[in-house]
Motif scaffolding. Structure first.
Motif, PDB file in Angstrom:
ATOM      1  N   GLU A 190       0.838  -1.197   0.000  1.00  0.00           N
ATOM      2  CA  GLU A 190       0.000   0.000   0.000  1.00  0.00           C
ATOM      3  C   GLU A 190       0.874   1.250   0.000  1.00  0.00           C
ATOM      4  OE1 GLU A 190      -3.001   0.055  -0.766  1.00  0.00           O
ATOM      5  OE2 GLU A 190      -3.357  -2.087  -0.555  1.00  0.00           O
ATOM      6  N   PHE A 191       1.950   1.174   0.755  1.00  0.00           N
ATOM      7  CA  PHE A 191       2.841   2.325   0.781  1.00  0.00           C
ATOM      8  C   PHE A 191       3.446   2.559  -0.601  1.00  0.00           C
ATOM      9  CE2 PHE A 191       7.072   4.178   1.182  1.00  0.00           C
ATOM     10  CZ  PHE A 191       6.666   5.442   1.568  1.00  0.00           C
ATOM     11  N   GLY A 192       3.764   1.476  -1.279  1.00  0.00           N
ATOM     12  CA  GLY A 192       4.309   1.585  -2.638  1.00  0.00           C
ATOM     13  C   GLY A 192       3.350   2.341  -3.553  1.00  0.00           C
ATOM     14  N   HIS A 193       2.101   1.957  -3.534  1.00  0.00           N
ATOM     15  CA  HIS A 193       1.119   2.638  -4.388  1.00  0.00           C
ATOM     16  C   HIS A 193       0.982   4.097  -3.985  1.00  0.00           C
ATOM     17  CE1 HIS A 193      -0.421  -0.781  -6.603  1.00  0.00           C
ATOM     18  NE2 HIS A 193      -0.385  -1.484  -5.490  1.00  0.00           N
ATOM     19  N   LEU A 194       0.942   4.285  -2.672  1.00  0.00           N
ATOM     20  CA  LEU A 194       0.740   5.625  -2.166  1.00  0.00           C
ATOM     21  C   LEU A 194       1.903   6.546  -2.570  1.00  0.00           C
ATOM     22  CD1 LEU A 194      -0.587   6.216   1.376  1.00  0.00           C
ATOM     23  CD2 LEU A 194       1.325   7.558   0.558  1.00  0.00           C
ATOM     24  N   SER A 195       3.101   6.036  -2.455  1.00  0.00           N
ATOM     25  CA  SER A 195       4.210   6.929  -2.790  1.00  0.00           C
ATOM     26  C   SER A 195       4.299   7.155  -4.295  1.00  0.00           C
ATOM     27  CB  SER A 195       5.532   6.414  -2.224  1.00  0.00           C
ATOM     28  OG  SER A 195       5.730   5.115  -2.639  1.00  0.00           O
ATOM     29  N   GLU A 196       3.766   6.226  -5.069  1.00  0.00           N
ATOM     30  CA  GLU A 196       3.698   6.503  -6.506  1.00  0.00           C
ATOM     31  C   GLU A 196       2.736   7.657  -6.777  1.00  0.00           C
ATOM     32  OE1 GLU A 196       2.791   3.097  -8.911  1.00  0.00           O
ATOM     33  OE2 GLU A 196       4.793   2.255  -8.623  1.00  0.00           O
ATOM     34  N   ALA A 197       1.610   7.643  -6.087  1.00  0.00           N
ATOM     35  CA  ALA A 197       0.639   8.726  -6.257  1.00  0.00           C
ATOM     36  C   ALA A 197       1.276  10.052  -5.831  1.00  0.00           C
ATOM     37  CB  ALA A 197      -0.611   8.447  -5.438  1.00  0.00           C
ATOM     38  N   PHE A 198       1.972  10.011  -4.701  1.00  0.00           N
ATOM     39  CA  PHE A 198       2.658  11.207  -4.196  1.00  0.00           C
ATOM     40  C   PHE A 198       3.668  11.703  -5.235  1.00  0.00           C
ATOM     41  CE2 PHE A 198       6.253  13.165  -2.087  1.00  0.00           C
ATOM     42  CZ  PHE A 198       5.668  14.060  -1.199  1.00  0.00           C
ATOM     43  N   GLY A 204       4.865   7.148   9.280  1.00  0.00           N
ATOM     44  CA  GLY A 204       5.150   6.974  10.701  1.00  0.00           C
ATOM     45  C   GLY A 204       6.183   8.010  11.103  1.00  0.00           C
ATOM     46  N   ALA A 205       7.279   7.544  11.714  1.00  0.00           N
ATOM     47  CA  ALA A 205       8.291   8.494  12.158  1.00  0.00           C
ATOM     48  C   ALA A 205       9.311   8.777  11.049  1.00  0.00           C
ATOM     49  CB  ALA A 205       9.018   7.926  13.374  1.00  0.00           C
ATOM     50  N   ARG A 206       9.154   8.104   9.935  1.00  0.00           N
ATOM     51  CA  ARG A 206      10.194   8.179   8.909  1.00  0.00           C
ATOM     52  C   ARG A 206       9.874   9.260   7.861  1.00  0.00           C
ATOM     53  NH1 ARG A 206      10.793   3.467   4.777  1.00  0.00           N
ATOM     54  NH2 ARG A 206      12.370   4.395   3.450  1.00  0.00           N
ATOM     55  N   GLN A 207      10.786  10.201   7.718  1.00  0.00           N
ATOM     56  CA  GLN A 207      10.623  11.244   6.703  1.00  0.00           C
ATOM     57  C   GLN A 207      11.061  10.658   5.364  1.00  0.00           C
ATOM     58  OE1 GLN A 207      10.108  14.936   7.509  1.00  0.00           O
ATOM     59  NE2 GLN A 207       9.527  14.860   5.349  1.00  0.00           N
ATOM     60  N   ILE A 208      10.123  10.522   4.448  1.00  0.00           N
ATOM     61  CA  ILE A 208      10.456   9.898   3.168  1.00  0.00           C
ATOM     62  C   ILE A 208      10.936  10.946   2.172  1.00  0.00           C
ATOM     63  CG2 ILE A 208       9.648   8.351   1.344  1.00  0.00           C
ATOM     64  CD1 ILE A 208       9.272   7.025   3.946  1.00  0.00           C
ATOM     65  N   TYR A 209      10.182  12.033   2.072  1.00  0.00           N
ATOM     66  CA  TYR A 209      10.573  13.102   1.157  1.00  0.00           C
ATOM     67  C   TYR A 209      10.393  14.453   1.810  1.00  0.00           C
ATOM     68  CZ  TYR A 209      10.372   9.746  -2.697  1.00  0.00           C
ATOM     69  OH  TYR A 209      10.586   8.685  -3.521  1.00  0.00           O
ATOM     70  N   SER A 259      17.511  -2.837   3.637  1.00  0.00           N
ATOM     71  CA  SER A 259      17.192  -1.424   3.547  1.00  0.00           C
ATOM     72  C   SER A 259      18.401  -0.603   4.007  1.00  0.00           C
ATOM     73  CB  SER A 259      15.983  -1.160   4.434  1.00  0.00           C
ATOM     74  OG  SER A 259      15.913   0.196   4.726  1.00  0.00           O
ATOM     75  N   PHE A 260      18.639   0.495   3.319  1.00  0.00           N
ATOM     76  CA  PHE A 260      19.820   1.299   3.638  1.00  0.00           C
ATOM     77  C   PHE A 260      19.398   2.756   3.799  1.00  0.00           C
ATOM     78  CE2 PHE A 260      24.014   3.191   2.217  1.00  0.00           C
ATOM     79  CZ  PHE A 260      24.721   2.755   3.313  1.00  0.00           C
ATOM     80  N   GLY A 261      18.232   2.948   4.411  1.00  0.00           N
ATOM     81  CA  GLY A 261      17.765   4.317   4.633  1.00  0.00           C
ATOM     82  C   GLY A 261      17.084   4.837   3.381  1.00  0.00           C
ATOM     83  N   GLY A 262      15.983   5.525   3.552  1.00  0.00           N
ATOM     84  CA  GLY A 262      15.231   6.047   2.410  1.00  0.00           C
ATOM     85  C   GLY A 262      14.816   4.892   1.530  1.00  0.00           C
ATOM     86  N   ASP A 263      14.898   5.102   0.251  1.00  0.00           N
ATOM     87  CA  ASP A 263      14.522   4.037  -0.660  1.00  0.00           C
ATOM     88  C   ASP A 263      15.750   3.401  -1.283  1.00  0.00           C
ATOM     89  OD1 ASP A 263      11.746   4.278  -0.311  1.00  0.00           O
ATOM     90  OD2 ASP A 263      11.869   6.152  -1.420  1.00  0.00           O
ATOM     91  N   THR A 264      16.848   3.482  -0.555  1.00  0.00           N
ATOM     92  CA  THR A 264      18.069   2.883  -1.061  1.00  0.00           C
ATOM     93  C   THR A 264      18.222   1.499  -0.444  1.00  0.00           C
ATOM     94  OG1 THR A 264      19.005   5.074  -1.198  1.00  0.00           O
ATOM     95  CG2 THR A 264      20.550   3.252  -1.267  1.00  0.00           C
ATOM     96  N   ILE A 265      18.704   0.574  -1.263  1.00  0.00           N
ATOM     97  CA  ILE A 265      18.986  -0.744  -0.705  1.00  0.00           C
ATOM     98  C   ILE A 265      20.472  -1.031  -0.831  1.00  0.00           C
ATOM     99  CG2 ILE A 265      16.729  -1.796  -1.067  1.00  0.00           C
ATOM    100  CD1 ILE A 265      18.009  -3.121  -3.594  1.00  0.00           C
ATOM    101  N   LEU A 266      20.887  -1.983  -0.025  1.00  0.00           N
ATOM    102  CA  LEU A 266      22.285  -2.358  -0.012  1.00  0.00           C
ATOM    103  C   LEU A 266      22.354  -3.816  -0.454  1.00  0.00           C
ATOM    104  CD1 LEU A 266      24.888  -0.954   1.073  1.00  0.00           C
ATOM    105  CD2 LEU A 266      24.601  -2.357   3.107  1.00  0.00           C
ATOM    106  N   ILE A 267      23.154  -4.074  -1.479  1.00  0.00           N
ATOM    107  CA  ILE A 267      23.308  -5.451  -1.938  1.00  0.00           C
ATOM    108  C   ILE A 267      24.623  -5.958  -1.373  1.00  0.00           C
ATOM    109  CG2 ILE A 267      23.320  -6.967  -3.960  1.00  0.00           C
ATOM    110  CD1 ILE A 267      22.451  -4.488  -5.592  1.00  0.00           C
ATOM    111  N   SER A 268      24.555  -7.004  -0.541  1.00  0.00           N
ATOM    112  CA  SER A 268      25.812  -7.454   0.048  1.00  0.00           C
ATOM    113  C   SER A 268      26.289  -8.780  -0.525  1.00  0.00           C
ATOM    114  CB  SER A 268      25.694  -7.531   1.570  1.00  0.00           C
ATOM    115  OG  SER A 268      24.511  -8.192   1.912  1.00  0.00           O
ATOM    116  N   SER A 269      25.402  -9.515  -1.169  1.00  0.00           N
ATOM    117  CA  SER A 269      25.881 -10.710  -1.857  1.00  0.00           C
ATOM    118  C   SER A 269      25.006 -10.990  -3.063  1.00  0.00           C
ATOM    119  CB  SER A 269      25.884 -11.909  -0.924  1.00  0.00           C
ATOM    120  OG  SER A 269      24.596 -12.462  -0.853  1.00  0.00           O
ATOM    121  N   TYR A 270      25.520 -11.792  -3.974  1.00  0.00           N
ATOM    122  CA  TYR A 270      24.782 -12.087  -5.199  1.00  0.00           C
ATOM    123  C   TYR A 270      25.115 -13.502  -5.637  1.00  0.00           C
ATOM    124  CZ  TYR A 270      29.189 -11.287  -7.601  1.00  0.00           C
ATOM    125  OH  TYR A 270      30.483 -11.387  -8.008  1.00  0.00           O
ATOM    126  N   PRO A 271      24.308 -14.075  -6.525  1.00  0.00           N
ATOM    127  CA  PRO A 271      24.568 -15.453  -6.931  1.00  0.00           C
ATOM    128  C   PRO A 271      25.897 -15.565  -7.681  1.00  0.00           C
ATOM    129  CG  PRO A 271      22.475 -14.642  -7.823  1.00  0.00           C
ATOM    130  CD  PRO A 271      23.149 -13.492  -7.198  1.00  0.00           C
TER     131      PRO A 271
END
Ligand code: ADP
Ligand code: MG
Length: 634
Positions: free
Chosen positions: A167-175, A192-197, A528-540
């Motif tokens: 739901e948050f995904g859809h909502l932030s797309e609308a935003f 919630g307590a998290r400032q997204i933008y 999750s790495f804060g905001g909408d950034t992700i951290l990739i630490s391993s891969y196939p």
């Protein structure tokens, strides 16, 4: 006999509400639009639990006078149009007067507002469509609307709400859409307590685009600007090396309203024809401005689609503008693939490039541009010439990026564990026994298979001959291997020395977080790495030669792809398909004799060697008997 009855108002309203309000994202869209229509320069959005528990929007717009409060939630009550004629000159985002009525019907709704000429504010509380009270209160000029417990009184609707993340995904797309459309308005979004933008007003649209999509894309945008007497087209398109596997990064705004228009999306792909590989979509942020009477916005309940008076004209203007722009922009330069990483957006393969092929590819592109120049102004239909150029480009680009086929450890183990082509040998013996006991069965003699059209392998088998689709077969082999290992939790992963970060859109971020476990099974450790950034630490480990974020990018495009999320059960399988498809050799790759042999020898390892994971056949068998019959020997 069934009796026809007039439905009670509350039922009518709930039905109507369903048309406009589908999920928390719709509430955010409608309320933000109202704030913009009210002339607000600052709009703060706070939500809780993906918006299903709370959506609160505060603006500093013109406010609503106390005596109008109740009217604002009556259905078909609006201050934006007066009569039917006005419908054809709509200059505001809203005009139907349905949103507040619908929202108040299916939530616990609180509206506080103060106009500039009043020294106090008033607050109205409505519970599931029932007005509870209107009380005076203190507040700044503007409006705050609080929507709690959406669908609390319509359990059927509530049941359809997905997880908070979704739901948050859809909502932030609308935003995102509204914040992109109005760069002069200061918007904030808090979950919630998290400032997204927190998006301060800006005169430069690029800044706002960068806030959402990252600096890398924003700095590679090509400005577009074209105006005739009535229609003005402005905005940006991305350098073709930035592209996506779906069209979600194509934003089109008509007079500030985000719209979807198939014809214009088509014009966009047409403009990029020859610059992108098939199946890739351009990134574009375009704004169309035209007199309101040239368009009918009253054709879709959420006004996502519109009807243009003269859609052909807009199509041609968009296509013409982009074509001219591309021809005057040195796109060839951006295609000089100096480093393999540079190419990751342009094509799906990875790996190093040998110098020869790079030159061919660059030359091919120059030729394309030269050819396209000769075509201008051409009609919008593709010609076979265009298609040919596109196809040969596809081939060259793919082959330019491939390294020799490497056998994975799994493959090598299998090879070491016995004489090559166990499957062939066995079936050869069997069929020899059945049909022709006196003939020596022919196994796949190394080097005996032929590669045709850089796409098919033809070889002799005991039964006759087989034509193999090289990509389909390799994909199948890899798929079997990946699946077996993933199910056993044995897919080798490679830890990254320096974890890679990836900037995502909020909905992509949600999709990744939801699929986190599945991705882990595939070897992708993401967090999750804060905001909408992700951290990739391993891969196939199997994707050794590809940049982890490239493969993940494609998987994410797939996750958010066509709106209908695949069933969780199928997700692993779908991603396995994707990974095998990406890691497999491509149609168009020239194979060495050794590579051909290696591939053929692995053939027996797949449970269903005859079909690729997409269900296409991997090989076609022609029996000796059939050949004999065709040649009229028997
Ligand atoms: P519409 O936007 O189609 O007119 P709505 O149901 O969304 O219908 O809103 C009804 C009316 O309430 C609007 O026409 C407007 O006059 C008033 N209104 C709603 N939200 C606001 C706001 N944030 N600031 C000022 N007026 C508002
Ligand atoms: Mg409205």
């Amino acid at each position: 006999m069934p009796t026809i009855r007039q439905l009670p108002t509350s039922v009518v309203n709930k039905i109507a509400a369903g048309e406009v309000i589908e999920r928390p994202a719709s509430v955010v869209k409608e309320l933000m639009e109202n704030s913009v229509d009210a002339g607000a320069t600052r709009v703060d959005v706070t939500i809780e639990h993906g918006g299903s528990e709370l959506v609160r929007i505060t603006d500093n717009g013109c406010g609503i006078a106390e005596e109008q409060l109740q009217l604002s939630i009556a259905s078909h009550a609006t201050s934006k149009i007066v009569d039917a004629d006005d419908l054809f000159h709509v200059g505001t985002l809203g005009f139907r007067g349905e949103a507040l009525a619908s929202i108040a019907e299916v939530s616990q709704f609180r509206l506080r507002s103060r106009t500039p000429d009043s020294d106090s504010a008033s607050e109205m509380y409505v519970n599931g469509g029932q007005l509870v009270e209107v009380t005076p209160c203190g507040a700044a000029v503007g409006t705050t609307i609080e929507v709690r417990n959406l669908f609390f009184n319509t359990p059927v609707r509530k049941k359809f709400l997905r997880t908070t993340q979704t739901e948050f995904g859809h909502l932030s797309e609308a935003f995102t859409r509204i914040a992109l459309a109005f760069p002069h308005v200061h918007f904030t979004l808090k979950h919630g307590a998290r400032q997204i933008y927190d998006l301060p007003p800006s005169d430069n649209w690029r800044e706002r685009l960068a806030a959402f999509f990252g600096d890398e894309i924003a700095t590679h945008l090509i400005p577009v600007n074209n105006a005739d007497d009535a229609i003005r087209l402005t905005g940006y398109v991305a350098d073709p090396k930035f592209n996506r596997a779906n069209n979600k990064m194509q934003f089109l705004f008509l007079n500030g309203r985000h719209i979807k228009d198939r014809a214009l999306q088509h014009a966009l792909s047409e403009a990029y024809r020859g610059l992108l590989l098939t199946g890739r979509y351009p990134i574009a942020f375009l704004r169309l401005q035209m007199p309101p009477e040239m368009v009918d916005v009253n054709v879709h309940p959420t006004k996502l689609e519109v009807r243009f008076q003269d859609s052909g004209r807009i199509y041609s203007q968009l296509l013409g503008t982009l074509r001219t722009k591309f021809l005057s922009t040195d796109l060839t330069a951006t295609y000089k693939p100096i480093e393999s990483d540079d190419l990751h957006g342009a094509a799906s393969g990875g790996g190093n490039i040998n110098g020869q092929d790079v030159e061919t590819a660059a030359k091919m592109r120059e030729e394309l541009v030269a050819w396209a120049k000769g075509q201008l102004p051409s009609d919008t239909e593709s010609t076979s010439g265009q298609r040919e150029v596109q196809e040969s480009l596809d081939l060259d680009f793919r082959s330019a990026q491939r390294q020799p086929l490497e056998l994975s450890r799994f493959d090598r183990d299998a090879l070491q564990s016995g004489p090559s082509a166990r499957g062939y040998a066995e079936s050869a013996v069997e069929s020899a026994r059945l049909d022709e006991p006196h003939e020596t069965p022919a196994g796949p003699t190394p080097g005996r298979a032929l590669q045709l059209h850089r796409r098919y392998l033809v070889t002799e088998t005991p039964e006759g001959m087989v034509v193999i689709d090289q990509h389909a077969l390799h994909e199948r082999i890899l798929y079997e291997e990946f699946r077996e290992k993933a199910l056993a939790g044995r897919l080798e992963t490679q830890n990254l020395l320096t974890p890679e970060t990836m900037h995502l859109s909020p909905s992509e971020f949600s999709a990744v977080m939801e699929a986190q476990e599945t991705l882990a099974k595939l070897g992708f450790q993401v967090e999750s790495f804060g905001g909408d950034t992700i951290l990739i630490s391993s891969y196939p480990a199997i994707l050794d030669r590809r940049k982890p974020s490239d493969t993940l990018r494609e998987m994410i495009d797939h996750l958010v792809g066509d709106g209908k999320r695949p069933d969780r059960r199928d997700l692993l399988d779908e991603l396995l398909h994707m990974m095998s498809c990406k890691a497999a050799i491509k149609s168009g790759d020239r194979l060495s004799a050794e590579e051909i042999d290696a591939l053929l020898e692995l053939r027996h390892l797949c449970q269903d060697a005859h079909h690729c994971p997409h269900g296409r056949p991997t090989s076609l068998v022609f029996t000796k008997e059939e050949l004999d019959r065709r040649f009229e020997r028997i």
